[in-house]
Design a protein around this motif. Sequence first.
Motif, PDB file in Angstrom:
ATOM      1  N   ASP A   1      51.877  90.071   8.285  1.00  0.00           N
ATOM      2  CA  ASP A   1      51.600  90.172   6.377  1.00  0.00           C
ATOM      3  C   ASP A   1      51.876  92.071   6.319  1.00  0.00           C
ATOM      4  O   ASP A   1      52.476  91.708   4.212  1.00  0.00           O
ATOM      5  CB  ASP A   1      50.794  89.685   5.546  1.00  0.00           C
TER       6      ASP A   1
ATOM      7  N   ARG B   1      42.599  79.212   3.957  1.00  0.00           N
ATOM      8  CA  ARG B   1      41.605  80.076   4.562  1.00  0.00           C
ATOM      9  C   ARG B   1      39.998  79.815   3.728  1.00  0.00           C
ATOM     10  O   ARG B   1      39.399  79.725   4.038  1.00  0.00           O
ATOM     11  CB  ARG B   1      41.559  81.191   4.994  1.00  0.00           C
TER      12      ARG B   1
ATOM     13  N   ARG C   1      53.473  82.352   3.849  1.00  0.00           N
ATOM     14  CA  ARG C   1      51.984  83.673   3.804  1.00  0.00           C
ATOM     15  C   ARG C   1      51.095  83.243   2.699  1.00  0.00           C
ATOM     16  O   ARG C   1      49.933  83.951   3.498  1.00  0.00           O
ATOM     17  CB  ARG C   1      53.371  84.888   4.047  1.00  0.00           C
TER      18      ARG C   1
ATOM     19  N   GLN D   1      48.100  92.535  11.489  1.00  0.00           N
ATOM     20  CA  GLN D   1      48.384  92.127  12.623  1.00  0.00           C
ATOM     21  C   GLN D   1      48.826  90.841  12.453  1.00  0.00           C
ATOM     22  O   GLN D   1      49.735  90.154  13.227  1.00  0.00           O
ATOM     23  CB  GLN D   1      46.204  91.740  13.271  1.00  0.00           C
ATOM     24  N   ALA D   2      49.009  90.454  11.578  1.00  0.00           N
ATOM     25  CA  ALA D   2      49.335  88.919  10.927  1.00  0.00           C
ATOM     26  C   ALA D   2      50.598  89.576  11.044  1.00  0.00           C
ATOM     27  O   ALA D   2      52.063  88.554  10.741  1.00  0.00           O
ATOM     28  CB  ALA D   2      49.026  87.897  10.466  1.00  0.00           C
TER      29      ALA D   2
ATOM     30  N   GLU E   1      40.358  92.722   6.370  1.00  0.00           N
ATOM     31  CA  GLU E   1      41.732  91.985   5.944  1.00  0.00           C
ATOM     32  C   GLU E   1      42.597  92.823   5.842  1.00  0.00           C
ATOM     33  O   GLU E   1      44.258  92.011   6.620  1.00  0.00           O
ATOM     34  CB  GLU E   1      41.501  92.390   4.184  1.00  0.00           C
TER      35      GLU E   1
ATOM     36  N   TRP F   1      43.684  92.710   9.174  1.00  0.00           N
ATOM     37  CA  TRP F   1      44.339  91.128   9.683  1.00  0.00           C
ATOM     38  C   TRP F   1      45.612  91.193   9.005  1.00  0.00           C
ATOM     39  O   TRP F   1      46.532  89.797  10.204  1.00  0.00           O
ATOM     40  CB  TRP F   1      42.661  89.991   9.269  1.00  0.00           C
ATOM     41  N   GLN F   2      45.944  91.451   8.411  1.00  0.00           N
ATOM     42  CA  GLN F   2      47.261  91.371   7.440  1.00  0.00           C
ATOM     43  C   GLN F   2      48.730  91.989   8.000  1.00  0.00           C
ATOM     44  O   GLN F   2      49.789  91.279   8.724  1.00  0.00           O
ATOM     45  CB  GLN F   2      47.024  91.167   6.639  1.00  0.00           C
TER      46      GLN F   2
ATOM     47  N   ARG G   1      46.903  93.566  -1.419  1.00  0.00           N
ATOM     48  CA  ARG G   1      47.865  93.849  -2.550  1.00  0.00           C
ATOM     49  C   ARG G   1      48.665  94.850  -3.279  1.00  0.00           C
ATOM     50  O   ARG G   1      49.429  95.052  -2.615  1.00  0.00           O
ATOM     51  CB  ARG G   1      47.890  92.790  -3.655  1.00  0.00           C
TER      52      ARG G   1
ATOM     53  N   LEU H   1      39.849  82.678  11.124  1.00  0.00           N
ATOM     54  CA  LEU H   1      39.015  83.935  11.253  1.00  0.00           C
ATOM     55  C   LEU H   1      38.299  84.411  10.393  1.00  0.00           C
ATOM     56  O   LEU H   1      37.570  84.571  10.127  1.00  0.00           O
ATOM     57  CB  LEU H   1      40.489  85.039  11.555  1.00  0.00           C
TER      58      LEU H   1
ATOM     59  N   ARG I   1      48.746  80.506   3.328  1.00  0.00           N
ATOM     60  CA  ARG I   1      47.987  80.856   4.750  1.00  0.00           C
ATOM     61  C   ARG I   1      46.571  81.734   3.369  1.00  0.00           C
ATOM     62  O   ARG I   1      45.531  81.538   4.358  1.00  0.00           O
ATOM     63  CB  ARG I   1      48.043  82.195   5.536  1.00  0.00           C
TER      64      ARG I   1
ATOM     65  N   ASP J   1      45.720  81.074  14.024  1.00  0.00           N
ATOM     66  CA  ASP J   1      44.277  81.643  13.779  1.00  0.00           C
ATOM     67  C   ASP J   1      43.520  82.213  12.192  1.00  0.00           C
ATOM     68  O   ASP J   1      42.830  83.086  11.939  1.00  0.00           O
ATOM     69  CB  ASP J   1      44.157  83.541  14.246  1.00  0.00           C
TER      70      ASP J   1
END
Lengths: 297, 297, 297, 297
Positions: free
Chosen positions: B126, C271, C264, B123-124, B117, B120-121, B276, C116, C267, C112
């Motif tokens: 976020d 998902r 954000r 990379q996104a 997680e 992924w966040q 978070r 993902l 998202r 993605d």
Amino acid sequence: MTPNIAPKSIRDDLKNRARMLVACPDQPGIVAAVSRFLFEHGANIVQSDQYTIDPQGGMFYIRIEFDLDNLDGRREQLKSEFAKVADRFSMDWSINRAGRKKRLAIFVSKEDHALLELLWQWQAGDLEAEIAMVISNHNDLRGLVESFGIAYHHIPVTADTKAEAERRQLELVMGQVDAVVLARYMQIISPKFIEHFANRIINIHHSFLPAFVGGKPYAQAHNRGVKIIGATAHYVTEELDGGPIIEQDVQRVSHRDNVDDLKRIGRHIERIVLARAVSWHVEDRVIVHGNKTVVFN
Amino acid sequence: MTPNIAPKSIRDDLKNRARMLVACPDQPGIVAAVSRFLFEHGANIVQSDQYTIDPQGGMFYIRIEFDLDNLDGRREQLKSEFAKVADRFSMDWSINRAGRKKRLAIFVSKEDHALLELLWQWQAGDLEAEIAMVISNHNDLRGLVESFGIAYHHIPVTADTKAEAERRQLELVMGQVDAVVLARYMQIISPKFIEHFANRIINIHHSFLPAFVGGKPYAQAHNRGVKIIGATAHYVTEELDGGPIIEQDVQRVSHRDNVDDLKRIGRHIERIVLARAVSWHVEDRVIVHGNKTVVFN
Amino acid sequence: MTPNIAPKSIRDDLKNRARMLVACPDQPGIVAAVSRFLFEHGANIVQSDQYTIDPQGGMFYIRIEFDLDNLDGRREQLKSEFAKVADRFSMDWSINRAGRKKRLAIFVSKEDHALLELLWQWQAGDLEAEIAMVISNHNDLRGLVESFGIAYHHIPVTADTKAEAERRQLELVMGQVDAVVLARYMQIISPKFIEHFANRIINIHHSFLPAFVGGKPYAQAHNRGVKIIGATAHYVTEELDGGPIIEQDVQRVSHRDNVDDLKRIGRHIERIVLARAVSWHVEDRVIVHGNKTVVFN
Amino acid sequence: MTPNIAPKSIRDDLKNRARMLVACPDQPGIVAAVSRFLFEHGANIVQSDQYTIDPQGGMFYIRIEFDLDNLDGRREQLKSEFAKVADRFSMDWSINRAGRKKRLAIFVSKEDHALLELLWQWQAGDLEAEIAMVISNHNDLRGLVESFGIAYHHIPVTADTKAEAERRQLELVMGQVDAVVLARYMQIISPKFIEHFANRIINIHHSFLPAFVGGKPYAQAHNRGVKIIGATAHYVTEELDGGPIIEQDVQRVSHRDNVDDLKRIGRHIERIVLARAVSWHVEDRVIVHGNKTVVFN
């Protein structure tokens, strides 16, 4: 499971609706036997919920709502015939009329929020129960309760009079109510009283159990700096705050909330959680197994 | 509060945005003094959050985001001048650049969900942080981590090698990262390590603390029959699962959910809660006071 | 209901577990007939859920999980014999093997996050499905998908090539997958394609339907100043964003959140909601009636 | 912003607490100017919340709670002096005493749940307001309201008498209340009435707006098969159900819930959402900008 107790209040639109609760060791053919029995006796299954803890040797639980013409006249015979099916599968079972509202005694002390929610939901027709009486160790809420047309019994409790007080409480409720609701009643219930109402006393605890067992849970929560507080409705057992949990809910709090804020926020959670638990209990949706509950809702 | 550590990654659109955190005993005039100082130095306050535990003698906390032209060139001077204001009010304070991402070391064992997680966040876009490295006592997640272009250090830990392993971990992280994230790292961190990163090690505990402290919390939760499960992100202190709580969240479960179901449901809560908490930490939104946190979010 | 499609992936521990779905006009004796049939054929009911829209003349729905020795060898015979029971009650029905995972095609564009989550849950064993292929109108996510060992088909779509593109998509999926998941696929699906996969195309819409139908729902939500945003997973029908809703979830937002923040936050909702809906679909938990769903979860 | 209206009810513990609300175009130095002004007048800032829509040319909003000795005696002078600061920044502003409870008129029809929640919270001390009167187009709730010691005005409304009825309503509320709460009042308020109480009429709409605008929203929700229902508290404007949203909340429902169930579940959401919105309004936590709200809570 819950015995039926007079006097009765019957909902006419549900007068032919019954609720069957069954608990037994799992084995093939239980559903077939029960549903065939009901079909052959002319009943129509309206709703059924079922749960098996473990298909290999666990317990099996089922709750069935069915309609049967002339339920009132035929219920005793139906029960005596179902006893044969039940024997075959070693069932613990009950068949209750949906139209007969369960009778409740509500115990309170001085705080009114949990009581008021039950009274309001009862008056709005959202709570399928009769509130037979309110019993309190204080006199504060008499006016409120009597304004709803409900009997209010003031039984003071001190260290010296506790046993006598409980004797008077039992006198009032035995044979008169199906369940006891502790709506912020700030006294410990004795094992003897509990025994008379095993799995039929519902308490609201003002924390997310098992966090913050015992006294002053909101002060405990504030001290620990939690970001979420909660409330827990559970059946009362001899272990303090340790009985089977029926329902819990929570709400987000922040560093801005002091103990008084937590209490205020908590009151809202408490009344909603208790009202849900009582509703589910009176609708025969809760089955106790060990120290847990199966809730078919 | 968090020191700044090279090398740096700068977000260009935030290059003139700063975040000031202040903690001091409350008294009249703090906001006036701070905001006047900022105004006279040409800064524009974009966002401010403030909290006083008790207007009579409690602590005062403020977080201010401000824009200042040529922040990079003027920050050192600004800080040396603000020191005078800070002295007057006995402030504990910091001024961080919003554009400079904090650097993180993520510690994991074998479970990938909390790590994934964060990756992924990140990379996104976020998660406003640099993930400087992942350190694990197992080699299982190397492929995953390296596929994100992030360094993976395998440092096995046994009872015998624990001290040596921690020495190697410290060597890797000291001066290289601003904070350490325990994303389901199944080893106890020593007091010495904690001391180096006081209030900068974030752990995800897989229960709603303080319920179910210690091992196998989902089994504990199942055993108690709770109707809601949760996860807790907290700063690590010497007391096991006892540090300041940053964030918690929960999800409803039922009698149908066995321990494996609780684990599966819990994984989703864990990764959201940890992500978070890490986000808030790297955005300077969390202030520790005593054993609690103030979270300005 | 969903036909079975080769090739197959079988979970060994569920190889004798079957799921029966039944929909028919309500009348007395349905449960008795079905459960007797199963008992007489040696099946053990593990789980059953049932719902009647209206006891007087409404539709009746039941989902039964049962165990049957040598399910694979006996399923065809079981089905041909059950057809007689089904005829008697005018049932629409299916019997699926729980151990045979449904095969999915996932359609994506450039974003993605929804993809993902499905890949991650699939890899973690939380999603009981085979992901047979990913089809995209862009090439951006090829590396990601192929790193999971899943086939990636790039089929560009323009106004001119739309019909041809859909022909190629159908060629890939017909007979190869049980369901199609639109994981933020930003193209309209034609009625012809929908017809081939009626109630088997799951879309994630990035708003709480029916609020904010159509394009740019987060901008619409920001513009309206809502305090809660959501996402909706639904079966695709010819009516844009109008198909049967499978699942929805929401999260609280505030005036501080601009459109990018809503996206954000959204998202994360998208998902989770899509993954839940796909899970329920592949576990045969969703029955469509009219423009609504019954979800037995 | 809200004018002050006699007669007054003062909370003694808050008698020196004031709340300042400011809205103005953003520019550097606003916070500095305001906080310096307060400091130089001997005020201590207890709480402040601030929000800028866009640092480049957007609007700036701030809410400050401060303590000032002898507030009552000095408030007029403070206001006349603050007017100079306000002029410099083109501020729209107010300074209200926290200790002076706002006065409310509650409009109802026949349903009591939203009204009762406000009465209960008011009686429990959770709602910092005076309930000056209840006005209804029916006589049903008179007994309930009068049992709380609150004046009840029955003003029937028909198509013919609507204008006259509104004239009588205005006569009762003008100069007597700070805000009007529509607690399930089933009549349209005229533009003229709205004009008198711009951004001071709070309505509870029984759906998650903007889904299900207009009549019978629970029937609409049931028809659409949503999995979550909600309620929305908003300021009333001329556009039906289109005014600035103050608060929303939701609850999960399922296929088992018919329209009556949705109404019952909805009643709980409605009363909680309305009570929150009213609380925030009377505590000066809500600022309207355009068709949205900034809520400092």
